[in-house]
Design a protein around this motif. Structure first.
Motif, PDB file in Angstrom:
ATOM      1  N   ALA A 112      15.386 -10.425  14.319  1.00 50.65           N
ATOM      2  CA  ALA A 112      15.311 -10.992  12.918  1.00 50.65           C
ATOM      3  C   ALA A 112      15.613  -9.910  11.889  1.00 50.65           C
ATOM      4  O   ALA A 112      14.816  -9.127  11.877  1.00 50.65           O
ATOM      5  N   CYS A 113      16.368 -10.064  10.933  1.00 45.56           N
ATOM      6  CA  CYS A 113      16.487  -9.289   9.989  1.00 45.56           C
ATOM      7  C   CYS A 113      15.387  -9.562   9.109  1.00 45.56           C
ATOM      8  O   CYS A 113      15.289 -10.763   8.711  1.00 45.56           O
ATOM      9  N   THR A 128      23.703 -16.565  14.301  1.00 46.12           N
ATOM     10  CA  THR A 128      25.125 -15.665  14.649  1.00 46.12           C
ATOM     11  C   THR A 128      26.011 -16.423  15.651  1.00 46.12           C
ATOM     12  O   THR A 128      25.761 -16.454  16.886  1.00 46.12           O
ATOM     13  N   CYS A 182      19.809 -15.690  16.802  1.00 41.03           N
ATOM     14  CA  CYS A 182      19.922 -14.159  16.593  1.00 41.03           C
ATOM     15  C   CYS A 182      19.225 -13.432  17.638  1.00 41.03           C
ATOM     16  O   CYS A 182      18.170 -13.823  18.078  1.00 41.03           O
ATOM     17  N   ASN A 231      28.457 -10.542  14.209  1.00 40.00           N
ATOM     18  CA  ASN A 231      27.658  -9.370  13.837  1.00 40.00           C
ATOM     19  C   ASN A 231      28.530  -8.069  14.460  1.00 40.00           C
ATOM     20  O   ASN A 231      28.937  -8.287  15.834  1.00 40.00           O
ATOM     21  N   TYR A 273      15.083  -9.505   5.862  1.00 40.61           N
ATOM     22  CA  TYR A 273      14.987 -10.238   4.627  1.00 40.61           C
ATOM     23  C   TYR A 273      15.375 -11.469   4.568  1.00 40.61           C
ATOM     24  O   TYR A 273      15.555 -12.320   3.856  1.00 40.61           O
ATOM     25  N   CYS A 274      15.607 -12.210   6.052  1.00 36.54           N
ATOM     26  CA  CYS A 274      16.549 -13.386   5.986  1.00 36.54           C
ATOM     27  C   CYS A 274      15.714 -14.384   6.109  1.00 36.54           C
ATOM     28  O   CYS A 274      14.654 -14.690   6.797  1.00 36.54           O
ATOM     29  N   PHE A 292      17.363 -17.793   6.686  1.00 30.83           N
ATOM     30  CA  PHE A 292      18.077 -18.856   7.106  1.00 30.83           C
ATOM     31  C   PHE A 292      17.404 -19.477   8.443  1.00 30.83           C
ATOM     32  O   PHE A 292      16.418 -18.666   8.815  1.00 30.83           O
TER      33      PHE A 292
HETATM   34  S1  SF4 Z   1      21.115 -15.110  10.455  1.00 35.68           S
HETATM   35 FE1  SF4 Z   1      22.165 -13.066   9.976  1.00 35.68          FE
HETATM   36  S2  SF4 Z   1      20.825 -12.086   8.368  1.00 35.68           S
HETATM   37 FE2  SF4 Z   1      19.671 -13.733   9.500  1.00 35.68          FE
HETATM   38  S3  SF4 Z   1      18.455 -12.814  11.166  1.00 35.68           S
HETATM   39 FE3  SF4 Z   1      20.361 -13.557  11.904  1.00 35.68          FE
HETATM   40  S4  SF4 Z   1      21.765 -11.786  11.846  1.00 35.68           S
HETATM   41 FE4  SF4 Z   1      20.016 -11.463  10.425  1.00 35.68          FE
END
Ligand code: SF4
Length: 374
Positions: A14-15, A61, A11, A94, A17-18, A20
């Motif tokens: 980093a969002c 992503t 990605c 995205n 809340y994520c 993953f």
């Molecule tokens: S996986 Fe999606 S939600 Fe998580 S950090 Fe990457 S773009 Fe953001």
């Protein structure tokens, strides 16, 4: 019938809340694609000769992959797996990646469904989540994707964020409806323990999630989506005219799937396995011709719980006959006893020998399903 999932663990940023599995360093991206191609070959017997109906590029992503990467991965799948007719091929993208050039390239691949991470049409809200795009970029890329010929689009939205007002939430739903999006996934913001958001909340730098606000947003969502003619076929998923996500629906119906890439899970009806959630270890291991996975054989209890968890969240409900056939009379009786309390409280209804959550029940779906577990 089976599906293939490819996890792209990179990605741009980093969002908050994520939780993953992803890396914001692109150092290994080139090596990774090579290795993913190799894993596709190494794993080609996992699904036996099962027909592949869906392919899903998730992440991370996947829109960071180049045209050549995507084409090569899909060609390898077509050459080594029993691909059925025209499968649903979804790519998560995205908005900041979806330039016109990128969309044109994607339209020349076999990808026929885009899942766009919109999350919100409010820039303040996007900044709170640390998304890498603006609301304008999200709107424009949807319009451009449609102009280029992508009809099968889905968008993700997040509700319950401290920065999202009730009015803005309504407006987000209204915007996607007006953009003629046939499928929507709406997720409630949850604070996972190892995320930046959890850390900010602990340190008092961000407000905590307000459960009452999330519940209000959920109710607004049900009302608005119904008004716009979307079918809520799963608690978080809505579609028009039968445009279900075939990939996710197959998962909820217990179909087999093969997951490739770090952290990806696979399921073959009796066992579940998952790859290591570490990019360097994944690459090293596949280069040594070894799949870096852990595996568990699902017990009767786990399969029962999984069936309740997935089926009760869908519009097709929990089939009492299936419970008896697959798990036996004793487990069926346990379920019938446990469910009684929720039937009396109007949180579950019984129809044609199936159980369904009512709208009131959907609000506390997690509590209900875990209470019905063996
Ligand atoms: S996986 Fe999606 S939600 Fe998580 S950090 Fe990457 S773009 Fe953001």
């Amino acid at each position: 019938m089976a599906g293939i999932y490819l996890h792209i663990p990179f990605c741009k940023q980093a969002c908050y809340y994520c939780d993953f599995h992803f890396s914001t360093s692109m150092k290994m991206k080139e090596d990774f694609t090579e290795v993913l191609l190799k894993e596709l070959i190494l794993q080609r017997d996992y699904l036996k000769d099962e027909a592949i109906n869906t392919v899903y590029f998730g992440g991370g992503t996947p829109s960071l992959l180049s045209y050549d990467d995507i084409s090569e991965l899909l060609d390898t799948i077509y050459m080594n797996y029993n691909v059925n007719g025209i499968p649903e091929i979804t790519l998560e993208a995205n908005p900041d990646d979806l330039s016109n050039k990128k969309l044109k390239e994607l339209s020349k691949t076999k990808v026929n469904r885009l899942s766009i991470g919109v999350q919100s049409f409010d820039d303040k809200d996007l900044r709170f989540m640390n998304r890498a795009h603006t609301a304008n970029e999200a709107e424009n890329c949807i319009k451009n994707a449609q102009d280029i010929g992508f009809e099968n689009l889905t968008a993700d939205l997040i509700y319950g964020t401290p920065t999202l007002s009730d009015e803005q939430w309504k407006s987000n739903l209204n915007k996607l409806n007006s953009l003629d999006i046939p499928h929507l996934s709406c997720y409630c913001l949850t604070v996972e323990s190892k995320t930046a958001l959890a850390d900010f909340i602990r340190k008092g730098k961000a407000p905590d999630v307000d459960e009452q606000k999330s519940a209000t947003h959920f109710e607004i969502m049900l009302e608005e989506m119904d008004k716009y003619g979307y079918d809520q076929y799963e608690i978080s998923n809505f579609c028009k005219e039968g445009k279900f996500s075939e990939h996710n629906t197959a998962y909820w119906f217990g179909e087999k799937y093969l997951g490739l890439g770090p952290s990806a899970h696979s399921y073959n009806g009796t066992t579940r396995q998952w790859n290591v959630s570490n990019n360097p270890l994944y690459i090293k291991s596949i280069n040594e011709n070894k799949i870096p996975y852990e595996i568990e054989t699902l017990t009767n209890e786990q399969r029962f719980n999984e069936y309740i968890l997935t089926s009760l969240r869908t519009k097709w409900g929990t089939d009492i006959n299936k419970v008896e056939k697959d798990f036996g009379t004793e487990d069926k009786e346990t379920l019938m006893n446990q469910v009684m309390n929720y039937l009396e409280r109007g949180l579950i209804i019984k129809k044609d020998n199936h159980f369904f959550l009512t709208n009131k029940g959907k609000l506390i779906a997690d509590t209900i399903t875990s209470d019905l577990f063996l």
